[in-house]
Motif scaffolding. Structure first.
Motif, PDB file in Angstrom:
ATOM      1  N   VAL A 150       0.838  -1.202   0.000  1.00 23.54           N
ATOM      2  CA  VAL A 150       0.000   0.000   0.000  1.00 23.54           C
ATOM      3  C   VAL A 150       0.869   1.246   0.000  1.00 23.54           C
ATOM      4  N   TRP A 151       1.962   1.213   0.756  1.00 20.49           N
ATOM      5  CA  TRP A 151       2.872   2.362   0.788  1.00 20.49           C
ATOM      6  C   TRP A 151       3.484   2.610  -0.585  1.00 20.49           C
ATOM      7  N   MET A 152       3.813   1.532  -1.310  1.00 20.87           N
ATOM      8  CA  MET A 152       4.362   1.685  -2.656  1.00 20.87           C
ATOM      9  C   MET A 152       3.326   2.288  -3.608  1.00 20.87           C
ATOM     10  N   HIS A 153       2.059   1.885  -3.444  1.00 23.56           N
ATOM     11  CA  HIS A 153       0.993   2.495  -4.240  1.00 23.56           C
ATOM     12  C   HIS A 153       0.946   4.004  -3.993  1.00 23.56           C
ATOM     13  N   THR A 154       1.046   4.404  -2.734  1.00 16.76           N
ATOM     14  CA  THR A 154       0.990   5.822  -2.382  1.00 16.76           C
ATOM     15  C   THR A 154       2.191   6.574  -2.939  1.00 16.76           C
ATOM     16  N   LEU A 155       3.375   6.020  -2.754  1.00 13.38           N
ATOM     17  CA  LEU A 155       4.604   6.672  -3.215  1.00 13.38           C
ATOM     18  C   LEU A 155       4.602   6.861  -4.736  1.00 13.38           C
ATOM     19  N   LEU A 156       4.349   5.765  -5.464  1.00 11.84           N
ATOM     20  CA  LEU A 156       4.381   5.860  -6.918  1.00 11.84           C
ATOM     21  C   LEU A 156       3.198   6.666  -7.455  1.00 11.84           C
ATOM     22  N   GLY A 157       2.088   6.661  -6.728  1.00 16.32           N
ATOM     23  CA  GLY A 157       0.959   7.488  -7.127  1.00 16.32           C
ATOM     24  C   GLY A 157       1.306   8.963  -7.072  1.00 16.32           C
TER      25      GLY A 157
ATOM     26  N   LEU B 261       4.135  10.135  -7.623  1.00 16.51           N
ATOM     27  CA  LEU B 261       5.049  10.385  -8.736  1.00 16.51           C
ATOM     28  C   LEU B 261       4.348  10.315 -10.092  1.00 16.51           C
ATOM     29  N   GLY B 262       3.039  10.059 -10.066  1.00 19.29           N
ATOM     30  CA  GLY B 262       2.271  10.075 -11.294  1.00 19.29           C
ATOM     31  C   GLY B 262       2.040   8.736 -11.945  1.00 19.29           C
ATOM     32  N   TYR B 263       2.336   7.634 -11.220  1.00 22.54           N
ATOM     33  CA  TYR B 263       2.140   6.294 -11.788  1.00 22.54           C
ATOM     34  C   TYR B 263       0.867   5.682 -11.221  1.00 22.54           C
TER      35      TYR B 263
END
Length: 253
Positions: free
Chosen positions: A159-166, A168-170
């Protein structure tokens, strides 16, 4: 230790450190030297060396009361690092390999507190970007329960990776999480209340919400092919060398 004999694995296969008797007086100089070595190894492990994660975190539990045996095993890790000093994490942006996570647990591996060991890692473009090896905070009453708790811990990182990359526009599709226990996968994917699961801490049911929100999907992987096994126990050299490349660790000229 620049001219020391190298080791094939971070620790001997199957080795488990034992605590020092409470009656034993700890040498302050030994403790200081041990903590210095462990601190340096933790820095390496957190930065670029997931292959020593289990060995270092296990020995770090004895930093307050180390023995000569503990110190010799800390130097054993240094022998392994001496032989693999040219290895580094590599990423291949052209490989088109997206995010994937693998998780595993070793049930009741702690001989004293009988707590299980959780291990998981996430990799992107063929190389590990996040990894964890730690003892679970509560006792699991079965291997399925231990695996379920490991899946839940891994899902929080997903979930944290979803937030981080989100940020960044991914926009990501559900991130696959691979585990080697069918029962825990079924339990995570089917939010039903079973008699044996009522006692599990509510926070470990978080993975059900993660799957429902389509942030992750869980898949079965054969236990003999699960690279997260490297984060939960001291493997023999054959399996260790089989799994190490799965983290993107390769020899660099």
């Amino acid at each position: 230790m620049q001219s020391c004999k190298t080791a094939a694995t971070p620790l001997p296969a199957g080795y488990m450190p034992e605590p020092v008797s409470l009656d034993t007086v700890i040498d302050p100089e030994l403790r200081s030297r041990y903590q210095m070595v462990i601190g340096s190894l933790l820095y390496l492990m957190l930065g670029t060396r997931p292959d020593i994660a289990f060995a270092v975190t296990k020995l770090a539990q004895f930093a307050a009361r180390p023995s000569e045996e503990h110190f010799s095993k800390a130097l054993y890790i240094c022998r392994y690092l001496r032989g693999t000093s040219k290895y580094c994490l590599t990423y291949d942006g052209k490989s088109d390999q997206g995010l994937i996570a693998c998780t595993d647990s070793d049930w009741a591996s702690d001989g004293l507190k009988r707590r299980s060991q959780t291990g998981y890692f996430l990799k992107l473009a063929g190389g590990a970007i996040s990894w964890t090896s730690r003892a679970q905070k509560t006792i699991a009453l079965s291997s399925t329960e231990a695996e379920y708790m490991a899946l839940s811990d891994c899902s929080r990182q997903v979930v944290w990776m979803h937030t981080l990359l989100g940020e960044l526009g991914y926009t990501l599709k559900p991130i696959p999480i691979c585990g080697d226990n069918q029962g825990s996968i079924f339990f995570a994917s089917n939010p039903v209340t079973e008699k044996w699961s009522k006692h599990i801490d509510i926070r470990f049911h978080y993975i059900r919400e993660v799957i429902e929100r389509k942030l992750a999907e869980v898949f079965f992987i054969d236990g003999d092919k699960n690279p997260a096994d490297l984060l939960t126990k001291n493997l023999g050299s054959v399996k260790f060398l089989l799994f190490r490349p799965e983290y993107g660790l390769h020899f660099s000229n």
